[in-house]
Scaffold this motif. Structure first.
Motif, short mmCIF file in Angstrom:
data_model
loop_
_atom_site.label_atom_id
_atom_site.label_comp_id
_atom_site.label_asym_id
_atom_site.label_seq_id
_atom_site.Cartn_x
_atom_site.Cartn_y
_atom_site.Cartn_z
N LEU A 91 0.82 -1.22 0.00
CA LEU A 91 0.00 0.00 0.00
C LEU A 91 0.85 1.26 0.00
O LEU A 91 0.32 2.37 0.03
CB LEU A 91 -0.94 0.01 1.20
N ILE A 109 2.63 2.78 2.26
CA ILE A 109 2.47 3.70 3.39
C ILE A 109 3.84 3.84 4.05
O ILE A 109 4.62 2.90 4.08
CB ILE A 109 1.44 3.17 4.40
N ALA A 158 2.57 2.90 14.81
CA ALA A 158 1.26 2.39 15.23
C ALA A 158 1.42 0.97 15.77
O ALA A 158 0.82 0.62 16.79
CB ALA A 158 0.29 2.42 14.06
N VAL A 176 -5.05 1.44 16.07
CA VAL A 176 -5.98 0.90 15.07
C VAL A 176 -6.56 2.05 14.24
O VAL A 176 -6.65 1.96 13.01
CB VAL A 176 -7.10 0.10 15.75
N VAL A 211 -5.16 4.97 13.69
CA VAL A 211 -4.09 5.45 12.80
C VAL A 211 -3.99 4.59 11.56
O VAL A 211 -3.96 5.08 10.42
CB VAL A 211 -2.73 5.47 13.53
N ILE A 212 -3.93 3.27 11.78
CA ILE A 212 -3.78 2.35 10.65
C ILE A 212 -4.95 2.52 9.68
O ILE A 212 -4.75 2.61 8.46
CB ILE A 212 -3.70 0.89 11.16
N VAL A 221 -4.43 5.83 7.72
CA VAL A 221 -3.38 5.84 6.69
C VAL A 221 -3.74 4.89 5.56
O VAL A 221 -3.42 5.16 4.40
CB VAL A 221 -1.97 5.51 7.25
N VAL A 222 -4.42 3.80 5.87
CA VAL A 222 -4.82 2.88 4.79
C VAL A 222 -5.83 3.58 3.89
O VAL A 222 -5.75 3.50 2.67
CB VAL A 222 -5.40 1.58 5.38
N ALA A 225 -4.06 6.06 1.67
CA ALA A 225 -2.97 5.58 0.82
C ALA A 225 -3.36 5.71 -0.65
O ALA A 225 -4.48 5.39 -1.02
CB ALA A 225 -2.66 4.12 1.15
N THR A 233 -2.59 4.03 -3.25
CA THR A 233 -2.96 2.78 -3.91
C THR A 233 -4.42 2.45 -3.65
O THR A 233 -5.16 2.06 -4.54
CB THR A 233 -2.08 1.63 -3.39
N VAL A 234 -4.83 2.62 -2.38
CA VAL A 234 -6.20 2.28 -2.01
C VAL A 234 -7.17 3.22 -2.70
O VAL A 234 -8.20 2.81 -3.23
CB VAL A 234 -6.36 2.35 -0.48
#
Lengths: 348, 360
Positions: A132, A134, A142, B330, B332-333, B336-337, B340, B342-343
C-alpha cells in the motif's frame, strides 16, 4: 577491503580511505572503536573488565538485542524501518508468561507463540508498507503503540514465571572452555553463556550468509540502493520489501523469546526503548538509514560497542538513571552525524 | 470529472468526500451519535465547586475542551513540521517533560519545596520557551543540515528527553505551592471555563494571523512539496524546516507550562506520555498528508479535539489509560490505509467501473 585498496593512482591513508566501500569503512571504524574502547576500559577502569566473564555477561544481557538488531539491519538495508520491535518483544514476553504460568502450557508451544506473534506483526506491517506504499514509520509506530497497548490488555501487572521446565531452560548455562578465571578465593570458575547467546550467534551467521550469498539477500541490497534500478534488474520490489519486514518480524519473535529467556518475566516495561537501541546498534555497525548499505557482522559489533559504552558509563560512576538515556542518545546522535558526513562527502 | 455528472446525489456525495473537512466531521458525528445513543449522560454539564471554592463547569464535554486544548496547541506545531519536513516529530512528549521540568526548576530555584516563587511565572515561562525552542532547533538542524529522516532524528530526544528532564531537577519532584500557578492549568477564579481553552484560543488566533499576514504557509508548503524547486525559487529549505521545528518547540513549551501547572509538580515518566501519538493522529485525522506539502491548520485543530473526544469515550468504557494506545493505533492504521494512494486509486477505479455498468 584489499581489492579496493589496490588502485594505484591514490597513495597514502587518505587515498585508501577514499577507495574503501562505505560498508567496509564503517565496519572498520566500528570494529576498531570497539576494541579501543574495550582495551581502554581494561586499562583505566580495571575491575570487572579484566575478567572474561564481564564480556560474556555483556553477551548474555544483549543476546536479544543482537537478534532484534539483525532484523532492523535487514529492513534498514532494504530502505525501510521498523520501530515496533521493542513493543513486540514486550507483548511476546507477556503472552508467553501468561501462557506458561496461568495456563500451565509447555515451553515448545510458547516458542511457537512468540514466533507467531512476531510473524503476524511482520506480515501485517510488511503488507501495509510494501503493497500500500504507506510510510514505514507511521505503520510501525502504530505497531509499537498497538503492541504496548495489547501487552497491558493481556495482563497489566508484571510477574515472574515459575514454570519449572521454563526456569530449567532459563538457567541452563553453557560453559565456554578455556575462558574461565580465578576468583578472589583462588578457585577456578568457568565462564558461561546462556542459551540465548547461542541462538543470537546462529542468527548472526545465518543472516550474514543469507545477505551475502543468496538471491534474496542481494535483492535486499538492490532495493535499498535504488528502487528504479532494482525494478530494471527484474527484482520484485514489493515482494522483497514485504519479505524484509516479514523476516524482521520473525527475528523480533526470536529476539522476544531470547529476551524472555534472559529476563524470565512478563512486563510492559520489558525491552522499553529496544527499538532505539537496535536502530542505534545497526547504525553504529555501519548500516545506512538511506538503505543499500550494511553488514550483519557490523551490526553484531555495533551491539557490542553500544552495550560496552553503557557498561563503561555505569562502571565510571555515572550510574544515576538519567545518564544511561543521555549517553545512548549522544552516541546515536554522534553516529548519525558521522554517517551523514560520510554520505555527503561521497556525493562530492 | 465531466460537467454533467455534477448533478445527482452520487456526485454531491463524491464532492463532499473530497472536502478536507469530511474525515474529521464524519469522525465527530460518528462519535457523538455513538455516545448519544449509548448514554446521553455523556454530554451532561453541571456546575460544581472545585477545591479552591470557585463555581466551575464540570462534565465530559468540559474535560474534552480542557485536555483537547493541549493537543490542539501541539497539533499546530506538528502540522507545520509535517508539512515542511515530510515527517513527524516523535519527541514532543519528552520535550514537554523537558520544558515543564525547566519551568519548575526556574520557579523553585533549586529548592524542591520552596514556598515562594523564585521568579515571576512569565519569566520562567519565557525561559522555558527558549529552552524548548533550542531543543526544537536541535531536531531541526539534524533534519535540515544532516538530512536525517525526522522520525530517526527525533528518536534521539525521544530517548533522552525524560532523562534530561529529570537531570534538570536532580531527579527531585519540586512542588509549587503558589496558588496563582495552578490557575494556568485549572480555573481562574470567577471564570467557569478551564484556562487551557483560552490559551489554545490565543495560540490559534496567533497562528491564524501569522499564516494570513506572512508567507509562512506558502514557504512551508513549497518546501514540503518540492524542496529542490523551492531552493531554485530562492527559498532556503533548511531554514524553513528549522523554523517549523522551532515553532513546534514554542508550542511544546506552552503545553509544558499547562501540564506542570495542572499538578503543580511533575512526574518525569508519566507527564505527556504517548502524546506524540495523539498529536500525529490529530494531523492525520485532519486530513493532512503525513508525507508533507499542503496543510490545513483548522482541520488539524479539529482533529485534536476529536482525538480527545475519542479518548474520553474510551475512558468511559473503562479502558485503562495504558491500553489506550492500542485502540488509537488501530485508528491510525485505518486512517493511513484510507488515505494511501494505492487504495484511493483502487476505489476510484471501482467507482468508474460501476458507473460504466450503470451506463450500460
Amino acid at each position: 577491503m584489499s581489492k579496493n585498496n589496490s588502485s594505484a593512482q591514490s597513495g597514502g591513508l587518505r587515498g585508501k580511505l577514499n577507495n574503501m566501500t562505505d560498508t567496509n569503512m564503517l565496519l572498520t571504524i566500528t570494529i576498531i572503536a570497539f576494541f579501543l574502547m574495550y582495551i581502554g576500559a581494561m586499562i583505566f577502569l580495571k575491575g570487572g573488565f579484566l575478567r572474561t566473564q564481564t564480556f560474556f555477561n555483556i553477551l548474555n544481557a544483549n543476546a536479544a538485542l543482537i537478534v532484534l538488531s539483525c532484523g532492523l539491519s535487514l529492513v534498514m538495508i532494504t530502505g525501510s524501518i521498523d520501530i515496533s520491535v521493542g513493543g513486540v518483544t514486550a507483548l511476546i514476553t507477556m503472552c508467553c508468561a501468561v501462557y506458561l504460568d496461568n495456563m500451565g502450557g509447555n515451553v515448545a508451544v510458547s516458542v511457537l507463540i512468540a514466533l507467531a506473534i512476531g510473524l503476524a506483526f511482520g506480515a501485517f506491517q510488511g503488507a501495509l508498507v510494501a503493497f500500500l506504499d504507506i510510510q514505514p514509520f507511521i505503520v510501525t509506530l502504530a505497531g509499537m503503540f498497538f503492541a504496548k497497548g495489547m501487552t497491558t490488555i493481556v495482563n497489566s501487572n508484571p510477574f515472574n514465571v515459575s514454570n519449572e521446565s521454563f526456569t530449567a531452560l532459563k538457567n541452563t548455562r553453557i560453559t565456554v572452555p578455556g575462558m574461565g578465571f580465578v576468583n578472589a578465593k583462588g578457585i577456578y570458575v568457568d565462564a558461561y553463556v546462556e542459551i540465548g547467546v547461542i541462538v543470537a550467534l546462529l542468527v548472526v551467521i545465518v543472516m550474514f550468509c543469507m545477505l551475502r550469498w543468496t538471491k534474496l539477500g542481494r535483492a535486499f541490497y538492490a532495493v535499498g540502493g535504488n528502487v528504479q534500478s532494482a525494478l530494471m534488474l527484474g527484482i520484485n520490489v514489493k515482494k522483497t520489501k514485504f519479505l524484509a519486514h516479514l523476516l524482521c518480524g520473525l527475528l523480533s519473535g526470536i529476539g522476544g523469546y531470547v529476551y524472555f529467556l534472559h529476563s524470565g518475566n512478563g512486563a510492559v516495561t520489558n525491552a522499553a526503548g529496544a527499538e532505539m537501541n537496535a536502530i542505534a546498534s545497526s547504525i553504529i555497525g555501519g548500516t545506512m538509514l538511506t538503505g543499500g548499505v550494511g553488514n550483519i557482522i557490523g551490526t553484531f559489533f555495533g551491539v557490542l560497542s553500544f552495550s560496552t559504552i553503557q557498561n563503561i558509563v555505569t562502571s565510571a560512576g555515572l550510574d544515576e538513571a538519567w545518564w544511561t538515556g543521555i549517553t545512548k542518545a549522544v552516541i546515536l546522535c554522534l553516529f548519525l552525524v558521522i554517517q551523514s558526513i560520510v554520505m555527503s562527502r561521497k556525493k562530492k | 470529472m465531466q460537467n454533467k455528472s455534477k448533478s445527482g446525489i452520487g456526485a454531491f456525495f463524491s464532492r463532499l468526500v473530497r472536502q478536507q473537512y469530511f474525515i474529521p466531521l464524519t469522525a465527530l458525528v460518528l462519535l457523538a451519535l455513538f455516545n448519544l445513543i449509548a448514554d446521553p449522560a455523556f454530554f451532561k454539564i453541571s456546575i460544581t465547586t472545585n477545591s479552591a471554592g470557585n463555581a466551575v463547569l464540570a462534565g465530559t464535554p468540559i474535560t474534552i475542551l480542557d485536555y483537547g486544548s493541549e493537543l490542539a496547541i501541539l497539533a499546530i506545531g506538528m502540522t507545520l513540521v509535517t508539512a515542511a519536513s515530510k515527517g513527524q516529530d516523535i519527541s514532543v512528549g519528552a520535550a514537554v517533560a523537558i520544558a515543564g521540568s525547566f519551568i519548575l526548576r526556574m520557579l523553585c530555584g533549586g529548592d524542591s519545596s520552596s514556598s515562594t516563587l523564585h521568579m515571576p511565572i512569565i519569566c520562567a515561562f519565557l525561559l522555558g520557551c527558549v529552552v524548548a525552542m533550542l531543543f526544537g532547533a536541535f531536531n531541526g538542524v539534524l533534519v535540515a543540515f544532516f538530512k536525517i529522516q525526522p522520525m530517526i532524528a527525533t528518536l534521539i530526544l525521544y530517548t533522552a528527553g525524560r532523562s534530561i528532564a529529570a537531570w534538570f531537577n536532580n531527579n527531585e519532584l519540586p512542588i509549587i505551592k503558589d496558588a496563582t500557578f495552578s490557575y494556568i492549568g485549572g480555573f481562574i477564579p470567577g471564570v467557569p471555563i478551564p484556562t487551557p481553552f483560552f490559551i489554545a484560543v490565543i495560540c490559534v488566533i496567533v497562528i491564524t494571523l501569522v499564516l494570513k499576514f506572512t508567507n509562512l504557509r506558502l514557504y512551508t508548503e513549497a518546501v514540503g512539496i518540492n524542496e529542490n524547486s523551492a531552493r531554485l525559487n530562492g527559498l532556503n529549505p533548511a531554514a524553513i524546516k528549522i523554523l517549523s521545528f522551532v515553532i513546534l518547540g514554542l508550542c511544546v513549551a506552552v503545553v509544558g507550562l499547562i501540564k506542570v501547572s495542572r499538578v503543580s509538580s511533575i512526574n518525569y515518566s508519566v507527564i505527556a506520555k504517548d502524546i506524540e501519538m495523539d498529536a500525529i493522529l490529530a494531523v492525520a485525522l485532519g486530513g493532512n498528508s503525513l508525507s508533507g506539502g499542503k496543510f490545513n491548520m483548522a482541520t488539524s485543530i479539529m482533529g485534536a479535539y476529536i482525538i480527545q473526544f475519542l479518548t474520553q469515550t474510551l475512558y468511559k468504557y473503562k479502558v485503562p489509560s495504558e491500553a489506550l494506545p492500542a485502540y488509537k493505533a488501530v485508528v491510525v492504521i485505518l486512517l493511513v490505509v484510507m488515505s494511501a494512494p494505492t487504495v484511493r486509486e483502487y476505489f476510484s477505479n471501482l467507482m468508474k467501473k460501476m458507473k460504466v455498468k450503470e451506463a450500460a
